[in-house]
Design an enzyme around this catalytic site. Sequence first.
Site, PDB file in Angstrom:
ATOM      1  N   GLU A  25       7.113  11.600  -9.349  1.00 23.67           N
ATOM      2  CA  GLU A  25       8.279  11.374  -8.494  1.00 23.67           C
ATOM      3  C   GLU A  25       9.116  10.203  -9.029  1.00 23.67           C
ATOM      4  O   GLU A  25       8.565   9.157  -9.379  1.00 23.67           O
ATOM      5  CB  GLU A  25       7.799  11.059  -7.067  1.00 23.67           C
ATOM      6  CG  GLU A  25       7.060  12.234  -6.444  1.00 23.67           C
ATOM      7  CD  GLU A  25       6.052  11.813  -5.370  1.00 23.67           C
ATOM      8  OE1 GLU A  25       6.185  10.692  -4.830  1.00 23.67           O
ATOM      9  OE2 GLU A  25       5.137  12.597  -5.094  1.00 23.67           O
TER      10      GLU A  25
ATOM     11  N   SER B 176       5.032  16.669  -4.535  1.00 24.79           N
ATOM     12  CA  SER B 176       4.067  17.773  -4.555  1.00 24.79           C
ATOM     13  C   SER B 176       2.872  17.335  -5.401  1.00 24.79           C
ATOM     14  O   SER B 176       2.688  17.799  -6.527  1.00 24.79           O
ATOM     15  CB  SER B 176       4.700  19.026  -5.169  1.00 24.79           C
ATOM     16  OG  SER B 176       5.803  19.467  -4.413  1.00 24.79           O
ATOM     17  N   GLU B 177       2.081  16.429  -4.840  1.00 28.53           N
ATOM     18  CA  GLU B 177       1.025  15.811  -5.643  1.00 28.53           C
ATOM     19  C   GLU B 177       0.035  16.821  -6.213  1.00 28.53           C
ATOM     20  O   GLU B 177      -0.453  16.657  -7.331  1.00 28.53           O
ATOM     21  CB  GLU B 177       0.282  14.741  -4.837  1.00 28.53           C
ATOM     22  CG  GLU B 177       1.038  13.412  -4.713  1.00 28.53           C
ATOM     23  CD  GLU B 177       2.202  13.470  -3.740  1.00 28.53           C
ATOM     24  OE1 GLU B 177       2.289  14.445  -2.960  1.00 28.53           O
ATOM     25  OE2 GLU B 177       3.031  12.542  -3.747  1.00 28.53           O
TER      26      GLU B 177
ATOM     27  N   HIS C 170      -1.421   2.055   1.408  1.00 23.65           N
ATOM     28  CA  HIS C 170      -0.750   1.754   0.138  1.00 23.65           C
ATOM     29  C   HIS C 170      -1.418   0.584  -0.579  1.00 23.65           C
ATOM     30  O   HIS C 170      -0.785  -0.077  -1.402  1.00 23.65           O
ATOM     31  CB  HIS C 170       0.724   1.398   0.362  1.00 23.65           C
ATOM     32  CG  HIS C 170       1.591   2.557   0.746  1.00 23.65           C
ATOM     33  ND1 HIS C 170       1.457   3.233   1.932  1.00 23.65           N
ATOM     34  CD2 HIS C 170       2.614   3.168   0.089  1.00 23.65           C
ATOM     35  CE1 HIS C 170       2.373   4.200   1.995  1.00 23.65           C
ATOM     36  NE2 HIS C 170       3.084   4.178   0.893  1.00 23.65           N
TER      37      HIS C 170
ATOM     38  N   ASP D 259      -2.789   5.637  -3.767  1.00 23.44           N
ATOM     39  CA  ASP D 259      -3.269   6.281  -2.538  1.00 23.44           C
ATOM     40  C   ASP D 259      -2.855   7.751  -2.413  1.00 23.44           C
ATOM     41  O   ASP D 259      -3.498   8.517  -1.706  1.00 23.44           O
ATOM     42  CB  ASP D 259      -2.763   5.498  -1.324  1.00 23.44           C
ATOM     43  CG  ASP D 259      -3.082   4.013  -1.451  1.00 23.44           C
ATOM     44  OD1 ASP D 259      -3.905   3.516  -0.689  1.00 23.44           O
ATOM     45  OD2 ASP D 259      -2.513   3.348  -2.351  1.00 23.44           O
TER      46      ASP D 259
END
Lengths: 329, 324
Positions: free
Chosen positions: B29, B58-59, B128, B84
């Site tokens: 991203e 869209s990991e 995070h 994370d």
Amino acid sequence: MTGTGDNRARLLALYTTMCRIRAFEETALAAHKAGEIPGPLHVSIGQEGVAAGLCLNLRLDDRITSNHRGHGHALAKGAGVAGMMEELFGRAGGHCRGKGGSMHIADFSVGMLGANGVVAGGIPIAVGAAQGLKLLGSDAIVACFFGDGAINRGPFLEGLNWAALYRLPVLFVCEDNGVAAFTATASVTAGPGVAARAASLGVPGVTVDGNDAAAVDAAASRLVAEIRAGSGPQLLHATTYRLTGHTSTDPAAWRLAADVEAARAAEPIGRLRDRLLAEGIAAAELDGIRGEALAEMSAARAAALTAPWPDPAVAWEDVQDCGAMQGAD
Amino acid sequence: MAEITLVEAARRAALQEMRRDPSIWVLGEDVARGGLFGQYRGFLEEFGESRIVSTPISESVIMGAGLGAALVGTRPIIEMRIFDFVMCAMDELVNQVAKVRYMFGGQAKPAVVIRMPHGIWRNSAAQHSQMLESWFTHIPGLVVVVPSTPADTAGLLVTALRSDDPVLFFDPKNLFPLTGEVPEVIAPIPFGQARHARRGDDLTIVTWSAIVPQVEEAAGMLAARGIAADVLDLRTLWPWDEAAVVASVARTGRLLVVHEAVTTGGFGAEVVARVIERLGTAQVKAVARLGQPRVPVPFAPPLEDALKVDTAKVVAAAEALMRS
Ligand SMILES: Cc1ncc(C[n+]2csc(CCOP(=O)(O)OP(=O)(O)O)c2C)c(N)n1
């Protein structure tokens, strides 16, 4: 497909591939029942038309990804039978040296990038393979096989969106046998279906009768050509029927006998046989093809049964280059 | 040699390798905008859209597509943005990336570098700030890299980009502004070799990643109090430099492992266990682990400060170990 002769040759090629897949599956089932094959075994009896019709349109350097029910896809893509059977038996000469088994068959030498034990697991990999091929300047394409159960997982949404976004050369092939393990997929799937879902993500989808191998072939021929020419991803929704249980030990007794009977009447090999007979091919020739396929698979079974097991040292190999031995004791 | 920040060191390492090898590309991203931390600043201009691919959120596919692209012969850098978020790509990482080479009997070459800036940073709270590097040392097939200096970050990233193994590269995001000397031409640093950050004979301190500067500071304070610490920055957790650690503890007899991650089940447990297996209990006088208590990272600065490892806690732990 030009003249009638070419068309016949094509239909015979489809018939031969389907017979080989059926014979492989029947042989594997028998071997599993006899205790020769360990572990889970998912066969694709009744679904051969999809693998055969699709892969007839792929080049050697095209890639496929597959799912847990992947023997047919691998065979149709050209994977060696001896290596496949030995892999099921867990023998040293298996394509994966006995480290993958039925659920993880791969034969990179023919572009078969792997079956997958995780539903929808092949979708992101197929999309990435297509992206890599594009980056490398290749015009090879990727066909991604998955079941109707996979369309309710996130990677389906992510993968189709991604492929459309980058106009990747992927043919998504949803092999819709109506069930996911022991659940009718329709009972757990909202909305108007896989082709509509694909279309909503910018991936055109067409539905074809997956038990009509010639129809699958015709659709795939068009789609593959378009994708290779740069159309971007497309989806082929092929309806079919799983004639046996989810795994080799599942009797699938919950299904209505009448439904199973109707499905048997519509199964793809018999249908193509009828058509070939109508076109004037002799029954003896077709029987011969079936007989040869059975003989080929029986021989592969016999060979696998006496083939050597992998040396235990192989269990330590191919973990990773760096750091493999540190944790190996 | 130039004095540059850690994030700039990482940028230059990737730049150098991408110029050398056209099969390396980046997906993640916002990478076309230079990445969240500027790790890829200027890359789009130099390498174009086909090699610097800004992706949807869209990991699963960021990870899985990286793998697929590796299987046809490219070398992707899979940028996870913040560590994370890799939890959204766990199947693709653990079941696919880490397994394909083995499951397929050596046919697959999953040459991917997965970059995951991790750790406590600017009060980013529980989702995070995590340090879960020990999870990944438990997974056969993966290399785990945890640098703490600009030079090590650069050299280890070069090694990662030349490796055929899947490498998890834990960028220490809290140390991105840290400066240090980095050579013009960045040479690879082998995996599995600790950096001997300080020499001493009284106790061994093993550490890695974002907490290292504070451990080094603590070692300086301990020296002023007459305690000479031998400080080893592991730099990689799989493989890890067992030989250096064992040799050090054989000399000092005392071992303190310091990591920013939760103590329980952290990689410190593995280090301590291995050292005792190698040396036996007779040679090891005392061991201790210093990490976070087993609670999520809280948001409010006083809460975060109360839990996180810092220089004073390292000094106190070392002094306690010397008394035991
Ligand atoms: C992510 C995931 N969830 C569950 C399973 C267990 N499982 C294996 S096959 C299967 C059904 C899959 O259905 P479908 O994709 O339609 O393929 P089919 O078995 O009908 O060929 C399930 C639930 C799995 N392998 N992976």
